[in-house]
Enzyme design. Structure first.
Site, PDB file in Angstrom:
ATOM      1  CG  ASP A 105      -1.852  -1.122   1.302  1.00  0.00           C
ATOM      2  OD1 ASP A 105      -2.153  -1.697   0.243  1.00  0.00           O
ATOM      3  OD2 ASP A 105      -2.288  -1.450   2.419  1.00  0.00           O
ATOM      4  CE  LYS A 106       0.417   8.481  -1.503  1.00  0.00           C
ATOM      5  NZ  LYS A 106      -0.541   9.529  -1.862  1.00  0.00           N
TER       6      LYS A 106
END
Ligand code: URA
Length: 234
Positions: A105-106
């Site tokens: 994920d970011k």
């Protein structure tokens, strides 16, 4: 199969094509131990040893890099608006057509492998291969021991999606180490959410026995050799 010397240098990700030409002109390139005299000499990368400033070129078809992904960048090859993990690499390595193996994920940091070997990536991602991925999660509260048991049995997410059994080790404070054997979308965050816990920070430590090199700061990367890259399957 032979190729021009300047093309081989560029294709190895060492320099651009024009930089490769000037490296040869500056006498910084050797072929089989002898200073290269021209860029247009045709060489066989499987047989000829090419060095730039004394370092042997890696002319392998498949390449493997370990990246310490920082928070705030996308695990993608390109994005119109946001910075991606490939933006962390120098321009010359763009020629290798690397892509991230799976996604973090970011807001997740840690070990991310970049390669141009699709089969290798597939084998790591495939749930059938059961390659363990280990994370450290910072949580909003300390998990009870029974959460570990729920993870061990295989948690069912809020939308009914079933996860394979996972291993949870409760660490000091409100952090925990979790090992999962597949890579469903937002899996670790959603598993904790199903147990009533919110993930504040998430960091991937390892894939199989391959650990993130502690010398790499967030945003830094290094190349792995074939042997190290295959560690993930051990
Ligand atoms: N699980 C998540 O929820 N996020 C990640 O980035 C990786 C695993």
């Amino acid at each position: 199969m032979t190729e021009r010397l300047d093309k081989l240098i560029a294709d190895s990700g060492t320099a651009s094509r024009s930089q490769a030409k000037s490296l040869v002109r500056q006498g910084r390139v050797t072929v089989n131990g002898v200073q290269a005299a021209a860029c247009d000499v045709r060489l066989n990368p499987d047989l000829d040893v090419i060095c730039v400033d004394g370092c042997m070129l890696n002319c392998s078809k498949y390449r493997y890099f370990m990246l310490h992904k920082p928070c705030g960048v996308l695990s993608a090859t390109e994005d119109r608006a946001q910075k991606t993990v490939l933006d962390l690499l120098p321009e010359n390595l763009r020629r290798l057509r690397l892509f991230p193996v799976g996604r973090l994920d970011k807001d997740t940091s840690g070990l991310l492998i970049l390669t141009n070997n699709g089969q290798y990536a597939h084998n790591i991602i495939s749930p059938a291969r059961h390659v363990p991925k280990r994370y450290i999660a910072g949580l909003d509260s300390r998990p009870d021991a029974d959460v570990a048991e729920v993870f061990r049995r295989g948690i069912v997410l809020a939308d009914g999606l079933e996860c394979l059994p996972a291993r949870l080790e409760i660490l000091g404070g409100s952090s925990a180490a979790v090992t999962v054997y597949e890579g469903k979308y937002h899996q670790v965050r959603r598993m904790f959410a199903a147990a009533g816990l919110h993930v504040l920070t998430l960091h991937r430590l390892s894939i199989g026995p391959l650990e993130l090199d502690s010398a790499l700061e967030p945003g830094q990367f290094r190349e792995m050799n074939q042997e190290e890259a295959q560690l993930v399957f051990k």
